[in-house]
Design an enzyme around this catalytic site. Structure first.
Site, PDB file in Angstrom:
ATOM      1  N   ASP A  30       0.854  -1.189   0.000  1.00 50.24           N
ATOM      2  CA  ASP A  30       0.000   0.000   0.000  1.00 50.24           C
ATOM      3  C   ASP A  30       0.892   1.243   0.000  1.00 50.24           C
ATOM      4  O   ASP A  30       1.894   1.314   0.722  1.00 50.24           O
ATOM      5  CB  ASP A  30      -0.913  -0.016   1.232  1.00 50.24           C
ATOM      6  CG  ASP A  30      -2.070   0.961   1.105  1.00 50.24           C
ATOM      7  OD1 ASP A  30      -3.221   0.513   1.009  1.00 50.24           O
ATOM      8  OD2 ASP A  30      -1.810   2.194   1.093  1.00 50.24           O
ATOM      9  N   ASN A  87     -12.971  -3.161   2.376  1.00 50.74           N
ATOM     10  CA  ASN A  87     -13.972  -2.108   2.530  1.00 50.74           C
ATOM     11  C   ASN A  87     -14.938  -2.129   1.345  1.00 50.74           C
ATOM     12  O   ASN A  87     -14.547  -2.450   0.227  1.00 50.74           O
ATOM     13  CB  ASN A  87     -13.290  -0.744   2.603  1.00 50.74           C
ATOM     14  CG  ASN A  87     -12.350  -0.632   3.791  1.00 50.74           C
ATOM     15  OD1 ASN A  87     -12.637  -1.145   4.870  1.00 50.74           O
ATOM     16  ND2 ASN A  87     -11.218   0.030   3.603  1.00 50.74           N
ATOM     17  N   GLY A  93     -15.701   2.829   3.729  1.00 53.21           N
ATOM     18  CA  GLY A  93     -14.417   3.506   3.574  1.00 53.21           C
ATOM     19  C   GLY A  93     -13.674   3.140   2.301  1.00 53.21           C
ATOM     20  O   GLY A  93     -12.461   3.349   2.204  1.00 53.21           O
ATOM     21  N   GLN A  94     -14.400   2.611   1.311  1.00 53.74           N
ATOM     22  CA  GLN A  94     -13.730   2.239   0.050  1.00 53.74           C
ATOM     23  C   GLN A  94     -13.481   3.482  -0.801  1.00 53.74           C
ATOM     24  O   GLN A  94     -14.411   4.237  -1.095  1.00 53.74           O
ATOM     25  CB  GLN A  94     -14.586   1.235  -0.739  1.00 53.74           C
ATOM     26  CG  GLN A  94     -13.901   0.747  -2.003  1.00 53.74           C
ATOM     27  CD  GLN A  94     -14.712  -0.331  -2.745  1.00 53.74           C
ATOM     28  OE1 GLN A  94     -15.871  -0.583  -2.417  1.00 53.74           O
ATOM     29  NE2 GLN A  94     -14.089  -0.943  -3.735  1.00 53.74           N
ATOM     30  N   HIS A 100     -10.195  -4.945  -3.203  1.00 53.03           N
ATOM     31  CA  HIS A 100      -8.851  -5.207  -2.684  1.00 53.03           C
ATOM     32  C   HIS A 100      -8.948  -5.619  -1.231  1.00 53.03           C
ATOM     33  O   HIS A 100      -9.719  -5.058  -0.462  1.00 53.03           O
ATOM     34  CB  HIS A 100      -7.947  -3.982  -2.833  1.00 53.03           C
ATOM     35  CG  HIS A 100      -8.561  -2.704  -2.363  1.00 53.03           C
ATOM     36  ND1 HIS A 100      -9.469  -1.988  -3.125  1.00 53.03           N
ATOM     37  CD2 HIS A 100      -8.422  -2.012  -1.213  1.00 53.03           C
ATOM     38  CE1 HIS A 100      -9.851  -0.914  -2.474  1.00 53.03           C
ATOM     39  NE2 HIS A 100      -9.239  -0.899  -1.289  1.00 53.03           N
ATOM     40  N   HIS A 102      -7.076  -5.571   2.125  1.00 56.92           N
ATOM     41  CA  HIS A 102      -5.963  -5.003   2.889  1.00 56.92           C
ATOM     42  C   HIS A 102      -5.427  -6.099   3.815  1.00 56.92           C
ATOM     43  O   HIS A 102      -6.212  -6.769   4.490  1.00 56.92           O
ATOM     44  CB  HIS A 102      -6.441  -3.868   3.794  1.00 56.92           C
ATOM     45  CG  HIS A 102      -6.907  -2.634   3.096  1.00 56.92           C
ATOM     46  ND1 HIS A 102      -6.092  -1.541   2.897  1.00 56.92           N
ATOM     47  CD2 HIS A 102      -8.112  -2.301   2.573  1.00 56.92           C
ATOM     48  CE1 HIS A 102      -6.786  -0.578   2.287  1.00 56.92           C
ATOM     49  NE2 HIS A 102      -8.016  -1.014   2.082  1.00 56.92           N
TER      50      HIS A 102
HETATM   51  P1  AMP Z   1      -9.716   1.701   0.324  1.00 51.13           P
HETATM   52  O1  AMP Z   1      -9.836   3.006   1.059  1.00 51.13           O
HETATM   53  O2  AMP Z   1     -10.147   0.504   1.109  1.00 51.13           O
HETATM   54  O3  AMP Z   1     -10.374   1.766  -1.037  1.00 51.13           O
HETATM   55  O4  AMP Z   1      -8.186   1.487   0.098  1.00 51.13           O
HETATM   56  C1  AMP Z   1      -7.487   1.989  -1.001  1.00 51.13           C
HETATM   57  C2  AMP Z   1      -6.031   1.832  -0.670  1.00 51.13           C
HETATM   58  O5  AMP Z   1      -5.288   1.940  -1.865  1.00 51.13           O
HETATM   59  C3  AMP Z   1      -5.497   2.914   0.284  1.00 51.13           C
HETATM   60  O6  AMP Z   1      -4.965   2.273   1.436  1.00 51.13           O
HETATM   61  C4  AMP Z   1      -4.429   3.615  -0.548  1.00 51.13           C
HETATM   62  O7  AMP Z   1      -3.332   3.987   0.224  1.00 51.13           O
HETATM   63  C5  AMP Z   1      -4.074   2.551  -1.563  1.00 51.13           C
HETATM   64  N1  AMP Z   1      -3.549   3.039  -2.824  1.00 51.13           N
HETATM   65  C6  AMP Z   1      -4.075   3.992  -3.637  1.00 51.13           C
HETATM   66  N2  AMP Z   1      -3.334   4.131  -4.733  1.00 51.13           N
HETATM   67  C7  AMP Z   1      -2.313   3.248  -4.629  1.00 51.13           C
HETATM   68  C8  AMP Z   1      -1.194   2.905  -5.439  1.00 51.13           C
HETATM   69  N3  AMP Z   1      -0.967   3.519  -6.623  1.00 51.13           N
HETATM   70  N4  AMP Z   1      -0.346   1.951  -5.011  1.00 51.13           N
HETATM   71  C9  AMP Z   1      -0.556   1.332  -3.835  1.00 51.13           C
HETATM   72  N5  AMP Z   1      -1.590   1.603  -3.021  1.00 51.13           N
HETATM   73  C10 AMP Z   1      -2.454   2.548  -3.403  1.00 51.13           C
END
Ligand code: AMP
Length: 114
Positions: A30, A87, A93-94, A100, A102
């Site tokens: 992440d 999420n 919180g998505q 994905h 986490h």
């Molecule tokens: P969510 O809020 O559950 O949709 O999580 C999205 C996650 O994607 C967040 O933890 C971001 O830090 C991560 N994220 C967004 N863009 C990137 C990227 N280019 N590479 C790695 N992680 C990313």
């Protein structure tokens, strides 16, 4: 999907710190880690949210967790423990609409989550 940031990581159009991949899933660190170890496991095919999983995706959903397990061992958090979170939509919180998982570890998690 052409405007999906995670699809672009799958295609190699933008870089990702990839820790695992197979024919179905990709795992990468992440960008904004919430724990000393924080990686995401995604399906290579675009699925926006948990709500979009179809019955034929059952095996793919399982593969996300199997990849999480493999990388957790690689990262040496399998025995100490880790948290898996997926999420869904705004209240969940998505922020990135490509499903994905986490996976976070190397610190004590708290409950309830924020
Ligand atoms: P969510 O809020 O559950 O949709 O999580 C999205 C996650 O994607 C967040 O933890 C971001 O830090 C991560 N994220 C967004 N863009 C990137 C990227 N280019 N590479 C790695 N992680 C990313």
């Amino acid at each position: 999907m052409s405007d999906c940031i995670f699809c672009k990581i799958v295609s190699g159009d933008i870089p990702g710190d990839i820790v695992y991949q197979d024919e179905a899933v990709l795992a990468f660190r992440d960008l904004s880690p919430q724990a000393p170890v924080h990686f995401l496991v995604i399906p290579k095919k675009h699925i926006s949210t948990i709500n979009d999983f179809k019955s034929e995706d059952a095996s793919l959903v399982g593969k996300l967790f199997l990849a999480a397990k493999i990388v957790a061992k690689q990262e040496n958090i399998d025995e100490s423990g880790y948290r898996c979170v997926m999420n869904c939509n705004d209240d969940g919180g998505q922020t990135v609409h490509h499903v994905h998982l986490h996976v976070m570890g190397k610190r004590q998690m708290t409950w309830p989550p924020g």
